[in-house]
Design a protein around this motif. Structure first.
Motif, short mmCIF file in Angstrom:
data_model
loop_
_atom_site.label_atom_id
_atom_site.label_comp_id
_atom_site.label_asym_id
_atom_site.label_seq_id
_atom_site.Cartn_x
_atom_site.Cartn_y
_atom_site.Cartn_z
N MET A 123 -7.54 8.37 3.91
CA MET A 123 -7.80 8.39 2.48
C MET A 123 -9.29 8.66 2.23
N SER A 124 -9.56 9.70 1.44
CA SER A 124 -10.96 10.07 1.23
C SER A 124 -11.15 10.71 -0.13
N ARG A 130 -12.33 6.19 2.96
CA ARG A 130 -11.89 4.80 2.86
C ARG A 130 -11.35 4.35 4.22
N SER A 134 -7.56 3.04 5.17
CA SER A 134 -6.86 4.00 6.03
C SER A 134 -6.37 3.34 7.32
N ASP A 212 -8.37 9.61 -2.62
CA ASP A 212 -8.61 8.17 -2.80
C ASP A 212 -8.67 7.79 -4.28
N SER A 220 -11.67 -1.12 -3.76
CA SER A 220 -11.03 -1.35 -2.46
C SER A 220 -10.32 -2.69 -2.38
#
Length: 251
Positions: A123-124, A130, A134, A212, A220
């Motif tokens: 995930m980015s 992230r 991830s 993300d 987060s």
């Protein structure tokens, strides 16, 4: 020729879809066909799809379909019903794949004991990757079935999710009745449970990149808490229609 049909469900994905389709033009070997199934987008999603489809090799079949009903399961089943390839690959509009995607899929399903596969999702966003989430998502593929359905885990169950680019044989998909259209979320995990009767569920040791945007919106900590909460409740049998309230659509 490749026998992989790529199905992409869309809803207001004009921002992400162009990059995804651009990468599909680079696949080597190419897919047999690409099918975008739109659920009534109110932005330029359909226009973006038609624009990029002009860039595909003329030997590749491309379609933009409009689903009368909105819903990821409904749209993916609709696309699968139009597909002619022996293998179905379900790709989210905000997920980006490697250029050897087709080779990886075909080599994985060349093993007859594997019924369904998916990738490791990294995930980015434009500014960050992230890593924590991830890694957790990678581990969840294994620990979730081990925790909630250990008897199935040892038979080969792994829980894959949509951003992992799930793929399976078309015959197996329909033998298991496809995605459950009554489920607003967790339709991917549900399909894994039903495909297990056809063979193992396998996580390929290759990476795809997913947006993300949800984590960027929630943060987060909140995102991790929501993922854990939904996963735990689903694991103990809570109705997905109830769980949907915690998983809002974010574009």
């Amino acid at each position: 020729m490749s026998q992989v049909s790529i199905v992409i469900p869309t809803l207001n994905e004009a921002v992400s879809l162009g990059r995804t389709l651009r990468q599909l033009t680079l696949l080597n070997p190419p897919a047999k066909e690409v099918i975008v199934v739109d659920g009534g987008s109110e932005d330029e999603t359909v226009a973006v799809a038609k624009q990029w489809f002009g860039s595909f090799n003329q030997s590749l079949s491309v379609q933009v379909l409009s689903s009368e009903q909105r819903g990821r399961s409904i749209q993916m089943n609709y696309g699968a019903s139009a597909a002619t390839g022996e293998i179905l690959c379900f790709l989210h509009a905000d997920t980006w794949v490697p250029d050897d995607l087709i080779t990886v899929i075909e080599q994985t399903l060349a093993e007859p004991t594997i019924a369904c596969g998916g990738f490791i999702s990294l995930m980015s966003g434009s500014q960050t990757t992230r890593w924590g989430i991830s890694v957790h998502n990678y581990l969840k593929t294994y620990y979730a079935p081990l925790l909630f359905k250990p008897h199935l885990f040892f038979r080969g169950l792994r829980l894959l999710f949509g951003d992992q680019v799930m793929f399976c044989r078309r015959t197996n998909f329909w033998d298991c009745d496809g995605f459950n259209e009554a489920l607003p979320i967790m339709e991917d995990g549900d399909l894994c449970l039903r495909l297990l009767k056809k063979g193992r569920i396998y996580q390929v040791n290759r990476i795809v990149h997913s947006s993300d945007r949800r984590v960027a919106k929630w943060g987060s900590c909140k995102a991790t808490a929501i993922y854990l909460y939904i996963g735990f409740l689903w694991g103990i049998g809570v109705d997905a229609n109830y769980l949907k309230q915690f998983y809002q659509d974010i574009r």
